[in-house]
Motif scaffolding. Structure first.
Motif, mmCIF file in Angstrom:
data_model
loop_
_atom_site.group_PDB
_atom_site.id
_atom_site.type_symbol
_atom_site.label_atom_id
_atom_site.label_comp_id
_atom_site.label_asym_id
_atom_site.label_seq_id
_atom_site.Cartn_x
_atom_site.Cartn_y
_atom_site.Cartn_z
ATOM 1 N N ASN A 23 32.462 51.396 37.120
ATOM 2 C CA ASN A 23 33.851 51.100 37.473
ATOM 3 C C ASN A 23 34.766 51.286 36.264
ATOM 4 N N LYS A 25 37.643 50.178 35.617
ATOM 5 C CA LYS A 25 38.442 49.004 35.248
ATOM 6 C C LYS A 25 37.622 47.932 34.536
ATOM 7 N N SER A 286 31.138 49.090 46.817
ATOM 8 C CA SER A 286 32.462 48.665 47.267
ATOM 9 C C SER A 286 32.681 47.182 47.036
ATOM 10 N N ASP A 289 33.525 46.820 43.400
ATOM 11 C CA ASP A 289 34.881 47.343 43.183
ATOM 12 C C ASP A 289 35.928 46.333 43.652
ATOM 13 N N ALA A 290 35.663 45.674 44.783
ATOM 14 C CA ALA A 290 36.612 44.684 45.314
ATOM 15 C C ALA A 290 36.711 43.477 44.381
ATOM 16 N N ASP A 293 38.663 44.663 41.286
ATOM 17 C CA ASP A 293 40.072 44.845 41.650
ATOM 18 C C ASP A 293 40.787 43.500 41.745
ATOM 19 N N ALA A 294 40.129 42.498 42.315
ATOM 20 C CA ALA A 294 40.738 41.173 42.435
ATOM 21 C C ALA A 294 41.050 40.594 41.063
ATOM 22 N N ALA A 296 41.342 42.487 38.081
ATOM 23 C CA ALA A 296 42.255 43.351 37.337
ATOM 24 C C ALA A 296 43.676 43.274 37.868
ATOM 25 N N ASP A 297 43.804 43.097 39.177
ATOM 26 C CA ASP A 297 45.127 43.095 39.806
ATOM 27 C C ASP A 297 45.594 41.703 40.217
ATOM 28 N N LYS A 299 44.419 39.503 42.406
ATOM 29 C CA LYS A 299 44.464 39.339 43.856
ATOM 30 C C LYS A 299 43.459 38.271 44.287
#
Length: 330
Positions: A23, A25, A286, A289-290, A293-294, A296-297, A299
């Motif tokens: 990944n 990120k 996935s 990645d989720a 993403d949570a 890094a962003d 969320k």
């Protein structure tokens, strides 16, 4: 970049560590496992550091998050330590095999606002996720029934069965989470049956190799789950969702979609994908990645520690239902 340490260098640790390393990120800071013969080759193959003390890995200042892929009886200790230090966590299911211990850990995590994601990887299978989106979009109207078939290609070794917590806590728990997710309502009643049709010696562990579970929600929505530890034709994973205006289905996956028709056979196909490592390879990527993403962003976590508690509670109800021969209120 999110700095991540992966705890555990077994088969699930290998999957998670490779997903972190791939990944863009994230940075795989270390892989930790008390067994050098397991962790050192894995760390070397991914160009990261090998550690033998998981608590030391959690405490590293360059680690922002940890992925827990260690034996179940170690989960709570690592979870609570990571949350205490302000680290985010992706933890394999279940939280613990003991319901009270799981509830207590979840309550503490929620009290301090810990960021914990439970690894129910099947939610991240591309087709299962598309089914949930189709339900949300109203494509089949109100959900009425969910039918899940989940069967392994063969029995796990006795060493695994002995510490697994039994078929309902170990295997069915994935399907219980999937049923909750697809139903869109919490089950309030659980009925289950279990049998030893493959290995009668499972009685010594109070375990079963063949099981069925029926769930019902307050509004009357139903889910039926059937499990078996041995399907001679391969890893069987199918889901059907019946709604008021239509139906969604997800069939088994194979290496290719080729069919062969000859004088001897019609529509012959390759065997099913062999086991969960192959069948859910995309879902594991996935899922990671989720999680990243949570972080890094900033969320919300796509699954929570409460999801883990609720799925385990349903598994406990199924165990009680088999034991008593009666339906059990959640």
């Amino acid at each position: 970049m999110v700095g991540i340490a992966v705890l555990g260098a077994g088969r699930i640790g290998k999957i998670h560590a490779a997903s972190v390393a791939a990944n863009p990120k994230a940075k795989l800071i270390a892989v930790a496992d008390p067994f050098p013969e397991a962790v050192e080759p894995l760390a070397q193959s991914l160009g990261t550091e090998a550690m033998n003390d998981c608590m030391e890995a959690i405490a590293r200042p360059d680690v922002d998050a940890v992925v827990i892929g260690t034996p179940t009886d170690t989960h709570v200790g690592f979870l609570l330590k990571a949350v205490e230090l302000g680290k985010a966590v992706l933890c394999e299911k279940p939280i613990d095999l003991d319901m009270a211990k799981s509830e207590s850990a979840a309550a503490e995590i929620e009290r301090v606002g810990g960021r914990v994601m439970l690894a129910f990887n099947r939610r991240f299978d591309s087709t299962f996720a598309e089914m949930r989106r189709a339900i949300d979009a109203g494509r089949i109207g109100d959900v009425r029934q969910v039918i899940i078939s989940s069967r392994d290609p063969g029995l796990a070794p006795p060493s695994y069965i002995k510490t697994s917590g039994g078929i309902f806590r170990d295997m069915t728990i994935h399907d219980l989470d999937m049923a909750r997710w697809m139903l869109g309502e919490e089950p309030v009643l659980v009925s289950a049956v279990g049998a030893r049709l493959i290995d009668p010696t499972l009685k010594q562990y109070e375990d079963y190799d063949t099981a069925m579970v029926l769930l019902q929600t307050e509004s009357g929505r139903q889910a039926h789950i059937n499990n078996c530890r041995e399907a001679v034709y391969g890893y069987d994973q199918r889901v059907e969702v019946l709604g008021a205006t239509g139906m969604l289905t997800h069939d088994n996956l194979r290496p290719t979609t080729m069919r062969v028709t000859t004088a001897e056979t019609t529509d012959a196909r390759e065997p099913l994908l062999n086991f969960f490592l192959e069948r859910y390879a995309q879902a594991y990527r996935s899922e990671m990645d989720a999680f990243i993403d949570a972080l890094a962003d900033d969320k919300p976590m796509p699954t929570t520690v409460r999801d883990g508690v609720l799925a385990l509670r349903l598994a406990e109800c199924a165990v009680e239902s088999v034991r008593t021969g009666r339906a059990v209120a959640v």
